[in-house]
Design a protein around this motif. Structure first.
Motif, PDB file in Angstrom:
ATOM      1  N   LEU A  47       0.821  -1.283  -0.155  1.00 49.75           N
ATOM      2  CA  LEU A  47       0.022   0.089  -0.097  1.00 49.75           C
ATOM      3  C   LEU A  47       0.880   1.257   0.091  1.00 49.75           C
ATOM      4  N   LYS A  55      -2.740   5.753   4.019  1.00 49.45           N
ATOM      5  CA  LYS A  55      -2.480   4.340   3.906  1.00 49.45           C
ATOM      6  C   LYS A  55      -2.237   3.753   5.476  1.00 49.45           C
ATOM      7  N   VAL A 212       3.042  -1.588   3.991  1.00 49.69           N
ATOM      8  CA  VAL A 212       2.648  -0.102   3.967  1.00 49.69           C
ATOM      9  C   VAL A 212       3.928   0.638   3.710  1.00 49.69           C
ATOM     10  N   MET A 229      -2.264   4.935  -3.226  1.00 48.77           N
ATOM     11  CA  MET A 229      -3.411   5.594  -2.700  1.00 48.77           C
ATOM     12  C   MET A 229      -3.173   6.966  -2.776  1.00 48.77           C
ATOM     13  N   ILE A 234      -7.784   4.520  -3.238  1.00 48.77           N
ATOM     14  CA  ILE A 234      -6.910   3.697  -4.100  1.00 48.77           C
ATOM     15  C   ILE A 234      -7.320   4.177  -5.699  1.00 48.77           C
TER      16      ILE A 234
END
Length: 324
Positions: A47, A55, A212, A229, A234
């Motif tokens: 992410l 995130k 992340v 993101m 997203i």
């Protein structure tokens, strides 16, 4: 088709703040806005995005460290967001988190041995000498001596503390680890050591990861799939190799181009991006990226782009009016 290990559907988290004096006004910060993705068993899912994109808030909301406002989080078919009591406790054993700052995530007055044996006792895994033996084995697995169990967090370096944080996450034998910027606070050489450790643990234990990060080079090396993101949403998802080599969304392209390449022969001027990130308390209409996008069209400021499957991919896609 097998059931995903983790399925996130329409996750949303807003923060309501009071600002101003003497007549405060209410501000709603849209930290996470209707995000969806899934993680397969054994998969590492990245992410990524700039600081403040939501995130980390999304990662913590999955575990209900921050209570989300809406959505569903299904772990092997069980809804994490509606679970209570023993059911929630059992789910949290199967999903663990490694925090960005290893020092603040440890109790400075608690010995490392106590920090590692306490989760085992709470979850009924082991107590006494058996818990101590397991803790010593975990310390060796993450590259630290068992003698470190009797020391306090301030006696370790940042990289060693992060290894302790990883060991603590492993104490309850989870299936999924949420790694929230696990190496961003470490020196580059130490980052490499911790990343190698995480990859070895993933292979040896069959772990899945939600990773992340804002560092695309790390995500490219560690993750199978990635979601990008921007301002709580997203905007693109797909295989890490494709998204980071040939992104479809203009924002993902800017992130890719701004990621340094360790090759002097491929030096290029860093891309320019217009303006500043809009406030999550007052997001722009239409596509959230349109005020900074060099490809923006009139429709971009009027209508939120629909999610479009990426060409030739079974899963993933992009939210952009340029693709369709």
């Amino acid at each position: 088709m097998t059931e995903p290990l983790l399925r996130v559907e329409g996750l949303r988290k807003h923060f309501v703040l009071k600002k101003g004096f003497p007549k405060p006004r209410t501000i709603r910060v849209r930290a996470v806005e209707d995000i969806s993705f899934s993680i397969e068993p054994g998969q590492a899912f990245g992410l990524v995005g700039e600081s403040g994109c939501g995130k980390s808030t999304a990662a913590r909301a999955l575990l209900r460290l921050i209570e989300p406002d809406a959505g569903r989080v299904l772990f092997r078919g069980e809804d994490v967001l509606t679970a209570k009591g023993q059911a929630l406790k059992a789910l949290r054993r199967r999903i663990q988190i490694v925090f960005q700052d290893p020092y603040s995530s440890l109790d400075p007055r608690q010995s490392i041995g106590s920090a590692l044996t306490e989760p085992m006792r709470v979850h009924g895994i082991a107590t006494g000498a058996e818990a101590r033996r397991r803790a010593a084995a975990l310390m060796e697995e993450v590259g630290l001596p068992p003698s470190a169990l009797d020391r306090l967090p301030h006696e370790f370096s940042g990289g060693q503390r992060q290894r302790i944080g990883i060991a603590r996450a492993l104490t309850v034998e989870p299936e999924l680890i949420i790694a929230d910027e696990p190496v961003s606070a470490l020196d580059v050489s130490v980052q490499a050591q911790v990343l190698l450790l995480l990859r070895e643990l993933r292979q040896r234990r069959g772990l899945s990861f939600l990773f992340v990060s804002h560092d695309l080079s790390v995500v490219r090396w560690f993750c199978d799939r990635v979601a990008v993101m921007y301002l709580g949403r997203i905007v693109e998802e797909g295989p890490a190799a494709r998204v980071l080599a040939n992104p479809l969304h203009p924002y993902a392209q800017v992130l890719r181009d701004a990621s340094p390449i360790p090759d002097p022969s491929r030096r290029t001027a860093l891309p320019r991006i217009l303006g500043e990130i809009p406030s999550a308390a007052n997001p722009p209409p239409g596509c959230p990226f349109h005020p900074r996008c060099i490809h923006a069209m009139p429709i971009c400021s009027q209508q939120m782009p629909a999610w479009t499957p990426a060409p030739g991919e079974k899963a993933g896609g992009v939210a952009c009016h340029l693709v369709g």
